[in-house]
Scaffold this active site. Structure first.
Site, short mmCIF file in Angstrom:
data_model
loop_
_atom_site.label_atom_id
_atom_site.label_comp_id
_atom_site.label_asym_id
_atom_site.label_seq_id
_atom_site.Cartn_x
_atom_site.Cartn_y
_atom_site.Cartn_z
N LYS A 41 -2.04 -0.79 7.20
CA LYS A 41 -1.25 -0.68 8.32
C LYS A 41 -0.22 -1.88 8.58
CE LYS A 41 -4.72 2.47 11.07
NZ LYS A 41 -5.47 2.28 12.13
N ASP A 99 -8.37 -0.59 5.66
CA ASP A 99 -7.43 0.32 6.47
C ASP A 99 -6.42 -0.57 7.59
OD1 ASP A 99 -6.78 2.96 7.58
OD2 ASP A 99 -7.44 1.93 9.53
#
Length: 818
Positions: free
Chosen positions: A683, A679
C-alpha cells in the site's frame, strides 16, 4: 384512396395472413378506399430461385423444393378457405403449379436459365399469393378482385430489373381503376413488356409496385406493412435501446436506407417522392402503433440526429502519391475507370493536400476496383508518381443521419468523441455540404459497439449503459453485486447510469449474459447456467462482445489475473479493482498499465488498493494535480493490524486477539499475510508511485514483528501454536508502550523518497493515538498542509466499505466516459 403493401414477413404463414385480412376488414368497415399490393409468401421467392438454380444444374432435387413450395400454398388454402369452397381454389392453384413444374422441367433438360425464364418463374410467387388472398378475403366479406400487375405495368425488356414505361403504365392504371369499384389485390414485383412477356422490377419490386400505383392514382398515402414498428433510430438487432421514430423526411429515409436500414428501399419509392405522397411504415403484428410517417418535412420532434445506421462488408481503397498533387484530371480518370468497371462507390473522401483519395466499395467490388485503377494509372505507378493501390478490408461504415444537423455545431465532435472513448478507430470520414449525414469508416468488428455508443450519445444523452465484467464474487464481490442491485433504479433515474453486469466468474465457473445478468439470483445462475472458468476464454469473450462503455472489475487478490490487465485495457475496457498485486509489482508493469489506459482513453481505477472505501488515492492525486508537493505520508493502512493493536492491551494473549480478528473476518485466512507487513508495504509502495516516485517492492523497508518460528510454521494451526509460545515478546512490547503512556500502531511512512513499515509506539499527541477498532488513518504533510497535515480517517477493512469503494470507482468510470 390509400395504397397498402404487405411484404413477405407479413404474409409468411396462414396465421400472419389472417392478421392481414383482419386489418383489411377494419379498413373496409371504416369505408376507406384502398388497393393492396402483395409480395410472395415469406421465403417463397428464395425457394423459386433455389429450385431454378438446381434445375439448371441438372440436379433433380429441385423437385423436392417445388413440393415444399406447393405444400406451403396448399396449407394456406386449407387454413383460410372454407372446406366447401376449396376445390375451385385448389384447381386454379394446381393449374399454375403445373405450368411452373413444366417450366422447371424444361430448365432441367436444357440446363439453361435465362433472366427472361427466371422472371417468369419468379412471378409465380406473387401471382399465387395474391390470388389465394383474394379468394380468402372474399370469403371473409371483403369485396376484393385479383389484379395481375402484368396487365397494367409496362416495361422494357431488360429482364431481372426492367425500366417502367410510366406514360403507358399510368394510363393503364387510371383507366382500370375508373372502371372498377372492387378493392384490388395486386401482384407486387412483376410487370410485362410490350409483347406481354413477364418482367420483374428488381430489388424492392413490391414497394415499387405500390409506389407506381399510388403515384398514378394520386393516392393520399402509401402504407408499407412489415414486421417492425416503423423506422427505428438504429437496427434493434444490434442496438437494444433503439426506438421508433414518429416522422422522418424523404431525404432522411433515403440516407438511412443507403446506410443499411432495411424497412424501405427508397429508389423504388421515387414516384411517390416526386408527387409528395406521404408514406407510412406500419407493423402488421402491432396495429396499435401508428407507424413512421415519411414526407417532405422532417417532422415536429426536435431530434438533431434521426437515425444511426451502418454498412458492413466494405473495403477502403486509397490512391495516393506526390504525382496527384495539383494535377488536374486525376479524380476524373479515377472515377471514370471505376464507372466503366461497374464499381459502385459507397463513400469518397479526399485530403485537402490532394495527396490521397480514399473511397469505399463493397467487398465484391474490391478486386475489380483495384485492377481498374492499376490499369488506368499503370505508367504513374511504374514511375513511382502514384503508390500501389492500398486496400483495407474488413471495414464498415457507420453514419448518423438527420436534416436538423445542418448548421448545428458539435454534431461531428460528439460523434467522434463517442467513438474515441470506446476505442473505435476511424479510418476515413465523409460529410456532404448538406450536412444530412456524417459517415465514418471503422473496423467491421467494432460496428455493434460503435452503433450502441453513438445511440447512447445522441438519443440517450441523459443516460448511459455501463457494461460490467466481474471476476471474484466472494465476500467483497458478492456485497458489491448486492449494492449494485439495490442502487440500480436510483442510478438510472437520478444519475442516468444503467449498470448491467454482463459477466460474473469465480475460480471454477463463469456466466455471461449480453443483456445483463439478473442480480436477484446470480448465485443460482452461476452455479447452474455457467461454463468452466478460463482466464483466456473470459477475456476473449469480452473482446468478442466488444460492448461500448465496458469495465472489468477484479475483486480477487489473484496474481495470475494481472497478466490480463493489459489485454483488457488495450481492448478499450476500463478496469476497477481492489487487487493490489498489479500496482505493487514492478514499476515497469505499473507504468505500462497507466500508459495503455491513457493511450486507449479508458480508466484504470484502484482507490480501494490502499484504504478500502476511504478516498486515499483520489486525495493524493488531487493534491498532485493541483501542484502541491508531498513532503511526508504517514498512515495506519491495515484495518486488520489496526484492529489487532487497538484491541491488544496485554490482558489476554496476543494469540487470542489475532484469533479473534481472524474469526471476525478482519485478517486473511493465514494471519501471517497481515502480520508480516507485506500488505502494508504494498500500500505505501502504491502511494509512493502515485506521488511520483519510481520505487520497486524491494525499496520498501519492512520491520518484521513476528519471531522466525512463527514465520516458518508449516500450517496456520502451527503458526498459532508458535504465536502462543512467543506471547512474552508481544507482552513486552505492549507493557513498554503502556509504561510510557503510548499505544502500538503499525505505521507506514514515506519521506525523503524512502518508504518504511514498522510497529511504533505513539503518544497522545499523535493523530494515530485516537484510532479505534479497524479504522485506518492517513496523514499527508505537503507544502500547503505543512503545519496541520491533511488527515483521512475511517474504516479500513470490511466487505461493505470495500465494496462501496469499488462501486464508487465504477460510478467514476461512467462519469468519465459519458
Amino acid at each position: 384512396m390509400k395504397v397498402l403493401k404487405f411484404g413477405g414477413t407479413s404474409v409468411g404463414s396462414a396465421e400472419s395472413i389472417q392478421k392481414v385480412l383482419d386489418i383489411l376488414s377494419a379498413y373496409q368497415k371504416d369505408n376507406q378506399q384502398f388497393a393492396v399490393v402483395f409480395s410472395a409468401v415469406g421465403g417463397m421467392t428464395n425457394k423459386l430461385i433455389e429450385m431454378s438454380q438446381l434445375a439448371e444444374q441438372n440436379d433433380d432435387s429441385y423437385v423436392n423444393v417445388l413440393r415444399l413450395f406447393e405444400e406451403t400454398h396448399y396449407h394456406i388454402i386449407r387454413e383460410l378457405i372454407p372446406v366447401k369452397e376449396q376445390s375451385v381454389v385448389f384447381a386454379n392453384v394446381k393449374g399454375t403449379m403445373n405450368v411452373l413444374e413444366d417450366l422447371l422441367k424444361g430448365v432441367y433438360l436444357v440446363q439453361e436459365l435465362s433472366n427472361k425464364t427466371l422472371d417468369y418463374i419468379l412471378s409465380h410467387g406473387e401471382r399465387l399469393n395474391a390470388y389465394i388472398l383474394t379468394e380468402a378475403a372474399n370469403h371473409q366479406g371483403i369485396d376484393a378482385a385479383f389484379l395481375d400487375a402484368r396487365e397494367l405495368v409496362k416495361t422494357n425488356n431488360v429482364y431481372g430489373g426492367a425500366t417502367v414505361n410510366f406514360e403507358l403504365t399510368n394510363t393503364n392504371i387510371q383507366t382500370h381503376f375508373t372502371n372498377t369499384t372492387q378493392t384490388q389485390f395486386i401482384t407486387g414485383f412483376i410487370a410485362s413488356d410490350s409483347k406481354n412477356v413477364t418482367t420483374t422490377l428488381g430489388r424492392g419490386g413490391s414497394d415499387y409496385t405500390a409506389s407506381i400505383f399510388a403515384a398514378a392514382l394520386n393516392a393520399e398515402e402509401v402504407e408499407i406493412w412489415t414486421d417492425v414498428d416503423g423506422v427505428m433510430t438504429a437496427d434493434p438487432r444490434k442496438v437494444k435501446n433503439a426506438f421508433s421514430l414518429s416522422a422522418i423526411s424523404y431525404k432522411e429515409a433515403m440516407e438511412l436506407s443507403h446506410f443499411g436500414a432495411k424497412v424501405i428501399y427508397p429508389p423504388t419509392l421515387q414516384p411517390v417522392f416526386v408527387k409528395n405522397i406521404p408514406i407510412r411504415i406500419r407493423n402488421t403484428f402491432n396495429t396499435a402503433f401508428e407507424g413512421t410517417y415519411i414526407s417532405e418535412k422532417t417532422g415536429k420532434n426536435r431530434l438533431k440526429v434521426k437515425g444511426i445506421s451502418s454498412i458492413n462488408e466494405i473495403s477502403l481503397l486509397t490512391v495516393q502519391g506526390a504525382g496527384i498533387i495539383g494535377v488536374t484530371g486525376v479524380s476524373s480518370r479515377l472515377f471514370t475507370c471505376l464507372g466503366n468497371a461497374k464499381v459502385n462507390l459507397i463513400l469518397i473522401t479526399q485530403a485537402s493536400s490532394e495527396h490521397s483519395i480514399s473511397f469505399a466499395v463493397s467487398i465484391e467490388d474490391t478486386e475489380k476496383a483495384k485492377e481498374a485503377i492499376e490499369n488506368e494509372f499503370y505508367y504513374e505507378i511504374q514511375a513511382n508518381k502514384i503508390e500501389p493501390v492500398r486496400v483495407q478490408k474488413d471495414k464498415a461504415i457507420v453514419a448518423i443521419v438527420g436534416e436538423r444537423m445542418h448548421h448545428t455545431p458539435n454534431i461531428s465532435g460528439k460523434m467522434f468523441s463517442a467513438l474515441g472513448k470506446n476505442g473505435v478507430n476511424i479510418s476515413a470520414i465523409a460529410q456532404g455540404s448538406s450536412e444530412l449525414n456524417v459517415s465514418a469508416v471503422i473496423q467491421k468488428k467494432d460496428v455493434s459497439k460503435a452503433l450502441n455508443a453513438l445511440h447512447d450519445s445522441f438519443f440517450l444523452s441523459e443516460s448511459m449503459t455501463l457494461n460490467v465484467f466481474m471476476i471474484g464474487p466472494g465476500l467483497i464481490g458478492g456485497t458489491l453485486l448486492k449494492q449494485i442491485q439495490e442502487q440500480k433504479s436510483y442510478l438510472l433515474e437520478n444519475k442516468g447510469v444503467d449498470i448491467r453486469v454482463i459477466a460474473i466468474a469465480n475460480s471454477r465457473k463463469m456466466l455471461f449474459n449480453e443483456q445483463g445478468i439478473d442480480l436477484s439470483n446470480w448465485k443460482d445462475s452461476l452455479e447452474n447456467d455457467s461454463e468452466e472458468m478460463s482466464f483466456d476464454t473470459f477475456f476473449e469473450r469480452i473482446k468478442e462482445l466488444n460492448l461500448p462503455y465496458s469495465v472489468f472489475v477484479d475483486n480477487t487478490s489473484n496474481k495470475q489475473i494481472i497478466d490480463y490487465y493489459p489485454v483488457a485495457l488495450d481492448a478499450s475496457v476500463s478496469i476497477v479493482t481492489p487487487n493490489k498485486v498489479a500496482n505493487s509489482s514492478s514499476y515497469t508493469f505499473y507504468k505500462e498499465l497507466q500508459d495503455i489506459a491513457k493511450k486507449r482513453g479508458v480508466k484504470f481505477l484502484y482507490e480501494t488498493n490502499v484504504g478500502a472505501g476511504l478516498p486515499v488515492i483520489n486525495t493524493l492525486q488531487d493534491l498532485m494535480n493541483s501542484g502541491d508537493d508531498i513532503l511526508r505520508v504517514e498512515g495506519v493502512l491495515s484495518g486488520s493490524l489496526s484492529y489487532i493493536f487497538n484491541t491488544y492491551d496485554g490482558s489476554t494473549s496476543f494469540k487470542e486477539v489475532v484469533l479473534q480478528a481472524k474469526e471476525n473476518g478482519f485478517t486473511e485466512p493465514d494471519p501471517r499475510d497481515d502480520l508480516n507487513g507485506m500488505d502494508v508495504a504494498r500500500k505505501i509502495l502504491i502511494l509512493a508511485r502515485e506521488s511520483g516516485l519510481k520505487l520497486e517492492p524491494e525499496d520498501v523497508k519492512v520491520n518484521n514483528i513476528l519471531p522466525q518460528a512463527c514465520i516458518d510454521a508449516p500450517t496456520v494451526d502451527a503458526f498459532f501454536e508458535e504465536l502462543e509460545k512467543a506471547d512474552s515478546v508481544f507482552k513486552g512490547m505492549i507493557e513498554e508502550a503502556q509504561a510510557n503512556n503510548k499505544k502500538l500502531c503499525f505505521i507506514a511512512q514515506l519521506e525523503d523518497e524512502k518508504a518504511t513499515v514498522s510497529l511504533q509506539a505513539v503518544d497522545a499527541n499523535h493523530p494515530f493515538y485516537s484510532l479505534a477498532g479497524s479504522d485506518n488513518m492517513i496523514s499527508y504533510t505537503t507544502m500547503r498542509y505543512k503545519t496541520n497535515p491533511l488527515v483521512i480517517k475511517g474504516p479500513g477493512a470490511g466487505a461493505e466499505v470495500t465494496a462501496a469503494g469499488v462501486f464508487a470507482d465504477i460510478i467514476t468510470v461512467s462519469k468519465e466516459l459519458s
